[in-house]
Design a protein around this motif. Structure first.
Motif, PDB file in Angstrom:
ATOM      1  N   MET A   1      47.753  32.954  43.347  1.00  0.00           N
ATOM      2  CA  MET A   1      47.484  34.247  42.717  1.00  0.00           C
ATOM      3  C   MET A   1      47.309  34.061  41.211  1.00  0.00           C
ATOM      4  SD  MET A   1      50.083  37.480  42.691  1.00  0.00           S
ATOM      5  CE  MET A   1      49.767  38.907  41.680  1.00  0.00           C
ATOM      6  N   ASP A   2      46.264  34.657  40.695  1.00  0.00           N
ATOM      7  CA  ASP A   2      46.039  34.625  39.253  1.00  0.00           C
ATOM      8  C   ASP A   2      46.981  35.643  38.624  1.00  0.00           C
ATOM      9  OD1 ASP A   2      44.892  34.812  36.616  1.00  0.00           O
ATOM     10  OD2 ASP A   2      43.105  33.881  37.452  1.00  0.00           O
ATOM     11  N   HIS A   3      47.814  35.197  37.680  1.00  0.00           N
ATOM     12  CA  HIS A   3      48.828  36.092  37.122  1.00  0.00           C
ATOM     13  C   HIS A   3      48.310  36.983  36.000  1.00  0.00           C
ATOM     14  CE1 HIS A   3      51.367  33.147  39.239  1.00  0.00           C
ATOM     15  NE2 HIS A   3      52.068  34.222  39.495  1.00  0.00           N
ATOM     16  N   ARG A   4      47.078  36.756  35.559  1.00  0.00           N
ATOM     17  CA  ARG A   4      46.529  37.639  34.529  1.00  0.00           C
ATOM     18  C   ARG A   4      46.267  39.012  35.155  1.00  0.00           C
ATOM     19  NH1 ARG A   4      42.116  33.256  32.740  1.00  0.00           N
ATOM     20  NH2 ARG A   4      42.405  32.783  34.929  1.00  0.00           N
ATOM     21  N   PRO A   5      46.789  40.086  34.546  1.00  0.00           N
ATOM     22  CA  PRO A   5      46.761  41.416  35.189  1.00  0.00           C
ATOM     23  C   PRO A   5      45.372  41.850  35.637  1.00  0.00           C
ATOM     24  CG  PRO A   5      48.132  41.472  33.229  1.00  0.00           C
ATOM     25  CD  PRO A   5      47.509  40.113  33.268  1.00  0.00           C
ATOM     26  N   PHE A   6      44.352  41.613  34.817  1.00  0.00           N
ATOM     27  CA  PHE A   6      43.002  42.058  35.185  1.00  0.00           C
ATOM     28  C   PHE A   6      42.570  41.438  36.519  1.00  0.00           C
ATOM     29  CE2 PHE A   6      38.371  41.351  35.163  1.00  0.00           C
ATOM     30  CZ  PHE A   6      37.940  42.664  35.073  1.00  0.00           C
ATOM     31  N   PHE A   7      42.817  40.141  36.671  1.00  0.00           N
ATOM     32  CA  PHE A   7      42.386  39.458  37.885  1.00  0.00           C
ATOM     33  C   PHE A   7      43.302  39.803  39.073  1.00  0.00           C
ATOM     34  CE2 PHE A   7      40.531  36.430  34.693  1.00  0.00           C
ATOM     35  CZ  PHE A   7      39.214  36.758  34.957  1.00  0.00           C
ATOM     36  N   VAL A   9      45.098  42.575  39.616  1.00  0.00           N
ATOM     37  CA  VAL A   9      44.821  43.949  40.058  1.00  0.00           C
ATOM     38  C   VAL A   9      43.414  44.034  40.662  1.00  0.00           C
ATOM     39  CG1 VAL A   9      44.525  46.349  39.278  1.00  0.00           C
ATOM     40  CG2 VAL A   9      46.416  44.965  38.399  1.00  0.00           C
ATOM     41  N   GLY A  10      42.463  43.351  40.027  1.00  0.00           N
ATOM     42  CA  GLY A  10      41.085  43.334  40.531  1.00  0.00           C
ATOM     43  C   GLY A  10      41.011  42.761  41.945  1.00  0.00           C
ATOM     44  N   ASP A  11      41.666  41.636  42.170  1.00  0.00           N
ATOM     45  CA  ASP A  11      41.671  41.012  43.507  1.00  0.00           C
ATOM     46  C   ASP A  11      42.271  41.963  44.536  1.00  0.00           C
ATOM     47  OD1 ASP A  11      40.647  38.718  42.398  1.00  0.00           O
ATOM     48  OD2 ASP A  11      42.538  37.610  42.379  1.00  0.00           O
ATOM     49  N   PHE A  12      43.388  42.558  44.157  1.00  0.00           N
ATOM     50  CA  PHE A  12      44.114  43.480  45.034  1.00  0.00           C
ATOM     51  C   PHE A  12      43.211  44.658  45.438  1.00  0.00           C
ATOM     52  CE2 PHE A  12      47.056  47.147  45.296  1.00  0.00           C
ATOM     53  CZ  PHE A  12      47.944  46.684  46.258  1.00  0.00           C
ATOM     54  N   LEU A  13      42.594  45.294  44.460  1.00  0.00           N
ATOM     55  CA  LEU A  13      41.781  46.493  44.730  1.00  0.00           C
ATOM     56  C   LEU A  13      40.496  46.154  45.500  1.00  0.00           C
ATOM     57  CD1 LEU A  13      42.123  48.452  41.351  1.00  0.00           C
ATOM     58  CD2 LEU A  13      43.309  48.877  43.516  1.00  0.00           C
ATOM     59  N   VAL A  14      39.861  45.062  45.118  1.00  0.00           N
ATOM     60  CA  VAL A  14      38.592  44.699  45.771  1.00  0.00           C
ATOM     61  C   VAL A  14      38.819  44.357  47.243  1.00  0.00           C
ATOM     62  CG1 VAL A  14      36.799  42.915  45.834  1.00  0.00           C
ATOM     63  CG2 VAL A  14      37.367  44.009  43.690  1.00  0.00           C
ATOM     64  N   ASN A  15      39.921  43.696  47.540  1.00  0.00           N
ATOM     65  CA  ASN A  15      40.183  43.340  48.940  1.00  0.00           C
ATOM     66  C   ASN A  15      40.561  44.560  49.777  1.00  0.00           C
ATOM     67  OD1 ASN A  15      40.161  40.218  49.634  1.00  0.00           O
ATOM     68  ND2 ASN A  15      40.634  40.496  47.468  1.00  0.00           N
ATOM     69  N   ILE A  16      41.286  45.499  49.190  1.00  0.00           N
ATOM     70  CA  ILE A  16      41.569  46.749  49.913  1.00  0.00           C
ATOM     71  C   ILE A  16      40.252  47.508  50.118  1.00  0.00           C
ATOM     72  CG2 ILE A  16      42.692  49.014  49.736  1.00  0.00           C
ATOM     73  CD1 ILE A  16      45.065  47.600  48.423  1.00  0.00           C
ATOM     74  N   ALA A  17      39.417  47.521  49.084  1.00  0.00           N
ATOM     75  CA  ALA A  17      38.136  48.249  49.176  1.00  0.00           C
ATOM     76  C   ALA A  17      37.242  47.665  50.266  1.00  0.00           C
ATOM     77  CB  ALA A  17      37.416  48.211  47.822  1.00  0.00           C
TER      78      ALA A  17
END
Lengths: 125, 203
Positions: A1-7, A9-17
């Protein structure tokens, strides 16, 4: 997991989407008249293709392999779960979206776990 | 003569390359690239300069010869080459037909290169040839995966991506070994798909 918040949160949201989107595609295409196995494999393939399309949309901001592999995997997983469910039971739109979103979430969690295991120096080169 | 098919492919992509590859991907990979490039020392060959996206992650004050098969890519890279605090000599050259004398370089660096070289083992052998006897190879590459379902996904993706750019399923670590290098270190950056490879000229 990339710990930088942008990545992260981005990974999390894109995969749910992608999970939700694949779930809705399954809801629109598959009904209880389908053979369960056919629905599962066809929707897995469709989920991967949807993931690929999503990758091309978000890759400019979110990255390359770190986006492509998870979204294709989450799309495939969502297609498998929702496609099979839609062939077995009458599925409402909200149920399909929810089930797809949950599968997308599971997909990115699996990727994070596998990445934690594989990341770092390779012992047996 | 450089491989005209490969050259034309990268010439076509050159004006859009920064948009495609210069945003999220570069930001994700910056820490791993900076660590790898921090080993730069002596006379350095950098393979496949592209539009120079890697240049901001180079340590300052180095003497680097950079090649790329695409003249359009080299043109696009000029601004970053000029901004580098050190010396970069950028040339159009095909890795399969490099004109350097044997043993010209202390180190060779590659960055997302061997996904696109048409004959990777031949290309790596050419790098082996231009390295000094104790020369080192440092690579930042994406490769295929050993694990399902990722392996199948990368194979499927390659059917599409090879038409306009890179292959997603290369066995780069095996290719490095097949070209005669001794592998010193492989470090997975993301899954077993994005990795750094440190190797040395053996024999």
């Amino acid at each position: 997991m990339d710990h930088r918040p942008f990545f992260a949160v981005g990974d999390f949201l894109v995969n749910i989407a992608i999970g939700v989107l694949t779930g809705l595609l399954c809801w629109a295409i598959v009904d209880t008249g389908w053979n369960m196995w056919l629905a599962m494999f066809a929707m897995m393939a469709l989920g991967m293709i949807a993931g690929l399309v999503m990758f091309f949309i978000v890759s400019i901001k979110l990255g390359a392999m770190e986006v492509m592999v998870p979204v294709m995997f989450s799309g495939m997983l969502s297609g498998m779960v929702v496609g099979m469910a839609a062939a077995m039971i009458p599925l409402g739109l909200a149920d399909a979206a929810l089930m797809g979103g949950a599968s997308g979430l599971l997909g990115i969690v699996i990727i994070w776990i596998v990445n934690s295991w594989l990341r770092g120096p390779v012992k047996q080169i | 003569m450089p491989d005209s098919v490969t050259q034309a492919k990268w010439d076509r992509i050159a004006p859009r390359f920064d948009t495609m590859a210069g945003g999220g991907a570069e930001e994700r990979w910056q820490p791993a690239k900076q660590e790898l490039f921090s080993h730069m020392d002596g006379k350095i060959l950098f393979l496949a300069l592209g539009t120079g996206l890697d240049i901001p992650t180079f340590p300052t004050g180095k003497d680097i010869t950079a090649i790329d098969i695409s003249p359009r890519m080299i043109d696009e890279a000029q601004e970053r080459v000029a901004a580098y605090d050190g010396a970069i000599s950028a040339r159009v050259m095909d890795v399969h037909e490099m004109s350097f004398e044997p043993g010209s370089f202390d180190q060779v660096f590659t960055s997302c290169t061997f996904c696109s070289v048409p004959d990777p083992v031949k290309g790596l052998k050419a790098l082996h040839h231009v390295l000094k006897p104790d020369g080192k190879l440092f690579m930042f590459e994406h490769t295929g995966s050993r694990f399902y379902p990722f392996k199948a996904m990368m194979n499927a993706m390659t059917l599409l991506t090879e038409r306009f750019g890179p292959a997603m399923n290369r066995k780069t670590v095996e290719n490095v070994r097949a070209a005669g290098f001794r592998i010193d270190e492989v470090n997975n950056v993301f899954l077993d798909v994005v990795k750094t490879i440190k190797a040395a000229k053996a024999g």
